[in-house]
Design a protein around this motif. Structure first.
Motif, PDB file in Angstrom:
ATOM      1  N   VAL A  35     -10.942  10.198  -2.659  1.00  0.00           N
ATOM      2  CA  VAL A  35     -11.563   9.401  -1.607  1.00  0.00           C
ATOM      3  C   VAL A  35     -12.631   8.461  -2.156  1.00  0.00           C
ATOM      4  O   VAL A  35     -12.648   7.274  -1.829  1.00  0.00           O
ATOM      5  N   ALA A  36     -13.513   8.980  -2.992  1.00  0.00           N
ATOM      6  CA  ALA A  36     -14.659   8.173  -3.425  1.00  0.00           C
ATOM      7  C   ALA A  36     -14.932   8.338  -4.920  1.00  0.00           C
ATOM      8  O   ALA A  36     -15.981   8.852  -5.313  1.00  0.00           O
ATOM      9  N   PRO A  37     -14.003   7.902  -5.759  1.00  0.00           N
ATOM     10  CA  PRO A  37     -14.286   7.927  -7.194  1.00  0.00           C
ATOM     11  C   PRO A  37     -15.261   6.809  -7.547  1.00  0.00           C
ATOM     12  O   PRO A  37     -15.549   5.938  -6.713  1.00  0.00           O
ATOM     13  N   GLY A  38     -15.758   6.824  -8.764  1.00  0.00           N
ATOM     14  CA  GLY A  38     -16.529   5.677  -9.205  1.00  0.00           C
ATOM     15  C   GLY A  38     -15.638   4.451  -9.277  1.00  0.00           C
ATOM     16  O   GLY A  38     -14.430   4.556  -9.523  1.00  0.00           O
ATOM     17  N   GLU A  39     -16.241   3.289  -9.049  1.00  0.00           N
ATOM     18  CA  GLU A  39     -15.446   2.060  -9.068  1.00  0.00           C
ATOM     19  C   GLU A  39     -14.739   1.882 -10.414  1.00  0.00           C
ATOM     20  O   GLU A  39     -13.570   1.497 -10.471  1.00  0.00           O
ATOM     21  N   ALA A  40     -15.457   2.174 -11.509  1.00  0.00           N
ATOM     22  CA  ALA A  40     -14.857   2.023 -12.831  1.00  0.00           C
ATOM     23  C   ALA A  40     -13.670   2.961 -13.016  1.00  0.00           C
ATOM     24  O   ALA A  40     -12.644   2.580 -13.589  1.00  0.00           O
ATOM     25  N   GLN A  41     -13.785   4.187 -12.508  1.00  0.00           N
ATOM     26  CA  GLN A  41     -12.673   5.138 -12.597  1.00  0.00           C
ATOM     27  C   GLN A  41     -11.455   4.622 -11.833  1.00  0.00           C
ATOM     28  O   GLN A  41     -10.323   4.683 -12.322  1.00  0.00           O
ATOM     29  N   ALA A  42     -11.688   4.152 -10.616  1.00  0.00           N
ATOM     30  CA  ALA A  42     -10.580   3.670  -9.793  1.00  0.00           C
ATOM     31  C   ALA A  42      -9.919   2.449 -10.418  1.00  0.00           C
ATOM     32  O   ALA A  42      -8.686   2.336 -10.449  1.00  0.00           O
ATOM     33  N   LEU A  43     -10.726   1.530 -10.942  1.00  0.00           N
ATOM     34  CA  LEU A  43     -10.169   0.336 -11.576  1.00  0.00           C
ATOM     35  C   LEU A  43      -9.344   0.697 -12.813  1.00  0.00           C
ATOM     36  O   LEU A  43      -8.279   0.124 -13.056  1.00  0.00           O
ATOM     37  N   ALA A  44      -9.850   1.647 -13.580  1.00  0.00           N
ATOM     38  CA  ALA A  44      -9.096   2.081 -14.762  1.00  0.00           C
ATOM     39  C   ALA A  44      -7.754   2.676 -14.360  1.00  0.00           C
ATOM     40  O   ALA A  44      -6.726   2.414 -14.988  1.00  0.00           O
ATOM     41  N   ARG A  45      -7.754   3.449 -13.279  1.00  0.00           N
ATOM     42  CA  ARG A  45      -6.498   4.062 -12.825  1.00  0.00           C
ATOM     43  C   ARG A  45      -5.517   2.995 -12.341  1.00  0.00           C
ATOM     44  O   ARG A  45      -4.312   3.064 -12.614  1.00  0.00           O
ATOM     45  N   VAL A  46      -6.008   1.999 -11.622  1.00  0.00           N
ATOM     46  CA  VAL A  46      -5.140   0.911 -11.186  1.00  0.00           C
ATOM     47  C   VAL A  46      -4.534   0.213 -12.393  1.00  0.00           C
ATOM     48  O   VAL A  46      -3.331  -0.090 -12.435  1.00  0.00           O
ATOM     49  N   GLY A  47      -5.360  -0.051 -13.388  1.00  0.00           N
ATOM     50  CA  GLY A  47      -4.854  -0.701 -14.591  1.00  0.00           C
ATOM     51  C   GLY A  47      -3.809   0.128 -15.312  1.00  0.00           C
ATOM     52  O   GLY A  47      -2.808  -0.404 -15.805  1.00  0.00           O
ATOM     53  N   GLU A  48      -4.022   1.432 -15.382  1.00  0.00           N
ATOM     54  CA  GLU A  48      -3.055   2.323 -16.022  1.00  0.00           C
ATOM     55  C   GLU A  48      -1.705   2.294 -15.308  1.00  0.00           C
ATOM     56  O   GLU A  48      -0.634   2.239 -15.937  1.00  0.00           O
ATOM     57  N   LEU A  49      -1.763   2.320 -13.982  1.00  0.00           N
ATOM     58  CA  LEU A  49      -0.513   2.349 -13.221  1.00  0.00           C
ATOM     59  C   LEU A  49       0.154   0.984 -13.181  1.00  0.00           C
ATOM     60  O   LEU A  49       1.384   0.894 -13.081  1.00  0.00           O
TER      61      LEU A  49
ATOM     62  N   ALA B 206       0.155  -0.932 -15.815  1.00  0.00           N
ATOM     63  CA  ALA B 206       0.850  -0.892 -17.100  1.00  0.00           C
ATOM     64  C   ALA B 206       2.087  -0.022 -17.044  1.00  0.00           C
ATOM     65  O   ALA B 206       3.068  -0.257 -17.766  1.00  0.00           O
ATOM     66  N   ALA B 207       2.075   0.981 -16.161  1.00  0.00           N
ATOM     67  CA  ALA B 207       3.214   1.876 -16.017  1.00  0.00           C
ATOM     68  C   ALA B 207       4.307   1.322 -15.105  1.00  0.00           C
ATOM     69  O   ALA B 207       5.324   1.984 -14.895  1.00  0.00           O
ATOM     70  N   GLY B 208       4.091   0.127 -14.541  1.00  0.00           N
ATOM     71  CA  GLY B 208       5.159  -0.525 -13.790  1.00  0.00           C
ATOM     72  C   GLY B 208       5.062  -0.487 -12.292  1.00  0.00           C
ATOM     73  O   GLY B 208       5.989  -0.914 -11.594  1.00  0.00           O
ATOM     74  N   ALA B 209       3.953   0.002 -11.737  1.00  0.00           N
ATOM     75  CA  ALA B 209       3.800   0.016 -10.282  1.00  0.00           C
ATOM     76  C   ALA B 209       3.606  -1.399  -9.742  1.00  0.00           C
ATOM     77  O   ALA B 209       2.977  -2.237 -10.386  1.00  0.00           O
ATOM     78  N   THR B 210       4.135  -1.665  -8.560  1.00  0.00           N
ATOM     79  CA  THR B 210       3.776  -2.894  -7.856  1.00  0.00           C
ATOM     80  C   THR B 210       2.685  -2.639  -6.831  1.00  0.00           C
ATOM     81  O   THR B 210       1.979  -3.561  -6.430  1.00  0.00           O
ATOM     82  N   THR B 211       2.555  -1.393  -6.375  1.00  0.00           N
ATOM     83  CA  THR B 211       1.436  -1.003  -5.527  1.00  0.00           C
ATOM     84  C   THR B 211       1.037   0.417  -5.891  1.00  0.00           C
ATOM     85  O   THR B 211       1.901   1.264  -6.097  1.00  0.00           O
ATOM     86  N   VAL B 212      -0.267   0.666  -5.973  1.00  0.00           N
ATOM     87  CA  VAL B 212      -0.760   2.025  -6.164  1.00  0.00           C
ATOM     88  C   VAL B 212      -1.573   2.386  -4.927  1.00  0.00           C
ATOM     89  O   VAL B 212      -2.299   1.541  -4.385  1.00  0.00           O
ATOM     90  N   THR B 213      -1.433   3.617  -4.451  1.00  0.00           N
ATOM     91  CA  THR B 213      -2.134   3.990  -3.236  1.00  0.00           C
ATOM     92  C   THR B 213      -2.921   5.282  -3.422  1.00  0.00           C
ATOM     93  O   THR B 213      -2.565   6.150  -4.206  1.00  0.00           O
ATOM     94  N   SER B 214      -4.002   5.372  -2.675  1.00  0.00           N
ATOM     95  CA  SER B 214      -4.826   6.562  -2.589  1.00  0.00           C
ATOM     96  C   SER B 214      -5.613   6.439  -1.287  1.00  0.00           C
ATOM     97  O   SER B 214      -5.191   5.718  -0.379  1.00  0.00           O
ATOM     98  N   ASP B 215      -6.749   7.139  -1.194  1.00  0.00           N
ATOM     99  CA  ASP B 215      -7.585   7.081   0.007  1.00  0.00           C
ATOM    100  C   ASP B 215      -8.918   6.413  -0.288  1.00  0.00           C
ATOM    101  O   ASP B 215      -9.948   6.780   0.255  1.00  0.00           O
ATOM    102  N   TRP B 216      -8.892   5.378  -1.126  1.00  0.00           N
ATOM    103  CA  TRP B 216     -10.128   4.731  -1.586  1.00  0.00           C
ATOM    104  C   TRP B 216     -10.609   3.665  -0.608  1.00  0.00           C
ATOM    105  O   TRP B 216     -10.870   2.512  -0.987  1.00  0.00           O
ATOM    106  N   SER B 217     -10.739   4.011   0.647  1.00  0.00           N
ATOM    107  CA  SER B 217     -11.062   3.010   1.667  1.00  0.00           C
ATOM    108  C   SER B 217     -12.454   2.419   1.501  1.00  0.00           C
ATOM    109  O   SER B 217     -12.734   1.333   2.017  1.00  0.00           O
ATOM    110  N   GLY B 218     -13.358   3.122   0.789  1.00  0.00           N
ATOM    111  CA  GLY B 218     -14.710   2.626   0.632  1.00  0.00           C
ATOM    112  C   GLY B 218     -14.929   1.760  -0.590  1.00  0.00           C
ATOM    113  O   GLY B 218     -16.078   1.466  -0.926  1.00  0.00           O
ATOM    114  N   LEU B 219     -13.844   1.338  -1.236  1.00  0.00           N
ATOM    115  CA  LEU B 219     -13.956   0.533  -2.456  1.00  0.00           C
ATOM    116  C   LEU B 219     -13.225  -0.806  -2.279  1.00  0.00           C
ATOM    117  O   LEU B 219     -12.167  -1.042  -2.858  1.00  0.00           O
TER     118      LEU B 219
END
Length: 348
Positions: free
Chosen positions: A308-322, A324-337
């Motif tokens: 729900v509320a990871p650090g912004e840097a953590q969330a951005l890193a995860r988006v970048g990783e996915l 690179a892994a070929g996702a066109t959309t990544v989803t979670s519950d990060w509504s506050g970011l």
């Protein structure tokens, strides 16, 4: 090749994401001419819940590239209801607004038509918005015998959103291709700039439908059949959604459909990010064919981060990783970011 995420990849992609966000323009502006299927955006799981956003207008304002709605066909009523676990009532943040001036002032808990009214009002107030995917989980499946089948959903979406919907007919129009698979593999999806102001709807089978021993015709197969038959009848322009193959699996997961004539009507795939990224699935198969690949539960990829509320840097890193892994959309519950939700990166 199979893609397995590493800490080194996270560091590199975090740096790339930071460069995107340091731009004075919104992240979407960095690659406006890129094909939609060549980019990675960020979405929000169950965006209709008041615990996620107070109002659906807030979800739309967040900059998210995908918003998810849970819909019940509901055998006890004539409407389509929107809630997570209540099949008999609407439990959501939709207001049925006639215009943006009515946002955040009306009663919530509206039916699907009311949610679509909010989306239409927001679209009219923001006509050049980046493309947004609307993910609809049909919790209990279609009920065509009760007047809530694929054709009726098409009519509801088209009536509410009009030409803001980018549907299967739009993808094939003027392409010279006979199926969605042919068109996407040859040309990909249009550019993000071409899809400005548009909504792409994709459908998945619902959890209740999947657990119903009396339901042998799930949403994915029923809607793919609808598309195939509409193409044969020359009415594909009336359709409004793309069925998704649900669940990460090695190889071509469309082989699960014993009727091979349905397979070319699936170009959207939706499944768990941890399953896609731990080495057993060759995600380049999706990227090389220009398919849309939605990776859910982005937070759960090892090492897991807050859902729900990871650090912004953590969330951005995860988006970048996915990305690179070929996702066109990544989803979670990060509504506050919102800075994360509005991020768009190159895919792969």
């Amino acid at each position: 090749m199979a893609v397995k995420l590493t800490a080194a990849a996270g560091t590199a992609t975090l740096a790339a994401a930071a460069l995107v966000l340091s731009s004075p323009l919104p992240a979407q502006a960095d690659a406006p001419a890129a094909a939609y299927s060549a980019t990675t955006s960020v979405g929000v799981h169950n965006a209709y819940e008041t615990g996620t956003f107070p109002y659906l207008a807030d979800a739309l304002d967040s900059g998210a590239g995908l918003l998810e709605l849970d819909v019940w066909t509901n055998f006890t009523s004539r409407d389509w209801r929107v809630s997570h676990s209540n099949p008999f009532g609407n439990v959501n943040n939709c207001e049925n607004a006639a215009s943006a001036a009515e946002f955040r002032s009306g009663p919530v808990n509206q039916n699907l038509a009311g949610c679509l009214a909010d989306i239409r009002a927001w679209h009219e107030a923001n006509p050049g918005h980046p493309p947004i995917q609307l993910k609809i989980e049909l919790k209990d499946g279609f009920a065509a015998n009760l007047g809530r089948g694929p054709a009726e959903l098409d009519a509801l979406l088209r009536d509410a959103l009009g030409d803001a919907v980018f549907g299967p007919g739009d993808l094939l129009a003027g392409s010279g291709h006979a199926t969605l698979d042919e068109a996407v593999r040859a040309d990909g999806f249009p550019g993000r700039d071409e899809l400005a102001g548009r909504f792409i709807v994709h459908l998945i089978p619902g959890t209740v439908e999947q657990g119903n021993p009396f339901d042998s015709l799930w949403t994915d197969r029923e809607y793919a059949t609808h598309l195939r038959d509409a193409a044969a009848a020359g009415t594909l322009a009336d359709t409004a959604a793309f069925p998704a193959v649900l669940g990460a699996a090695p190889g071509d997961p469309r082989t699960r459909y014993t009727d091979a004539s349905l397979r070319p009507w699936f170009v959207v795939f939706d499944g768990s990010a941890p399953t896609y990224t731990q080495g057993a699935i060759d995600t380049s198969w999706y990227r090389d064919r220009n398919y849309l690949l939605v990776m859910t539960d982005a937070h759960a990829v090892p090492p897991a981060i807050d859902p729900v509320a990871p650090g912004e840097a953590q969330a951005l890193a995860r988006v970048g990783e996915l990305a690179a892994a070929g996702a066109t959309t990544v989803t979670s519950d990060w509504s506050g970011l919102p800075s994360v939700l509005s991020t768009v990166l190159p895919r792969g």
